[in-house]
Design a protein around this motif. Structure first.
Motif, PDB file in Angstrom:
ATOM      1  N   ILE A  25      10.761   7.824 -23.114  1.00 18.67           N
ATOM      2  CA  ILE A  25      12.011   7.078 -22.926  1.00 18.67           C
ATOM      3  C   ILE A  25      12.284   6.308 -24.200  1.00 18.67           C
ATOM      4  O   ILE A  25      11.469   5.482 -24.613  1.00 18.67           O
ATOM      5  N   ASN A  26      13.420   6.621 -24.819  1.00 24.05           N
ATOM      6  CA  ASN A  26      13.772   5.960 -26.068  1.00 24.05           C
ATOM      7  C   ASN A  26      14.510   4.654 -25.757  1.00 24.05           C
ATOM      8  O   ASN A  26      15.615   4.661 -25.206  1.00 24.05           O
ATOM      9  N   ILE A  27      13.880   3.559 -26.105  1.00 24.88           N
ATOM     10  CA  ILE A  27      14.392   2.245 -25.714  1.00 24.88           C
ATOM     11  C   ILE A  27      15.738   1.931 -26.393  1.00 24.88           C
ATOM     12  O   ILE A  27      16.650   1.403 -25.748  1.00 24.88           O
ATOM     13  N   SER A  28      15.872   2.282 -27.672  1.00 21.36           N
ATOM     14  CA  SER A  28      17.152   2.013 -28.365  1.00 21.36           C
ATOM     15  C   SER A  28      18.298   2.786 -27.732  1.00 21.36           C
ATOM     16  O   SER A  28      19.410   2.264 -27.585  1.00 21.36           O
TER      17      SER A  28
END
Lengths: 118, 118
Positions: A4-7
């Motif tokens: 999961i890419n936080i940005s």
């Protein structure tokens, strides 16, 4: 089951004090949130409150203590029962963990945020 | 009760596969760890496994699935019971969360790490 890419998740919304669930860890919501301004003082009677600052600077006020600055790359865990108030002079981005069903506003009069999943 | 600077904590050790506790969240250890090389495949029967990549690149192998690259700023939660293996071609720095007392090596034959507090 994937990374999961936080940005990317943070780019999906612009509201403040509005945590969005991005994953689950046991019975907890893993969330991202943007803060700006001042939250009411509150406490969570039965859970610690996990904050990891991703970008910007958060100020954590603990009742009766000097304010503490929490910078990007810093973690702050508020123990259960401790009255606290996060605030930020300019927008800060934070990774939050709270048990599912826990109102983010704790015992304050503020309406709890809905915590949508993104 | 104070902010914890993750980079400062990571600078205190250089060993690999050796999680160090930096904080507590309810009954969980919040840890930092450096990975390089390959861990054995294992699973945790009763808990999810939380990985947030701080620096570098981790590869997560889930049994029977294609390898997944997890980059800095990305989160990967392995659900309980799922056989997995973290690895890294070059050193990666990771924020880990696991329940207190959980052996980091799960059901594998590897000796669990001691998880000292720093």
């Amino acid at each position: 089951m994937r990374s999961i890419n936080i940005s990317e998740k943070l780019a999906l919304f612009s509201s403040h004090w509005d945590p969005h669930v991005v994953s689950d860890y046991n019975d907890n919501d893993v969330m991202v949130v943007k803060f700006k301004g001042e939250y009411p003082f509150h406490k969570h009677e039965t859970t610690d409150d996990f904050f990891y600052v991703l970008e910007g600077e958060m100020i954590m006020d603990i009742e009766g203590k000097p304010s503490q600055v929490v910078k990007a790359g810093e973690l702050f865990v508020v123990p259960k029962g401790v009255v606290h108030r996060p605030r930020a002079e300019t927008e800060v981005k934070v990774l939050l963990i709270e048990p599912k069903g826990e109102p983010n506003s704790g015992d304050s009069d503020r309406e709890p945020a809905p915590k949508p999943r993104i």
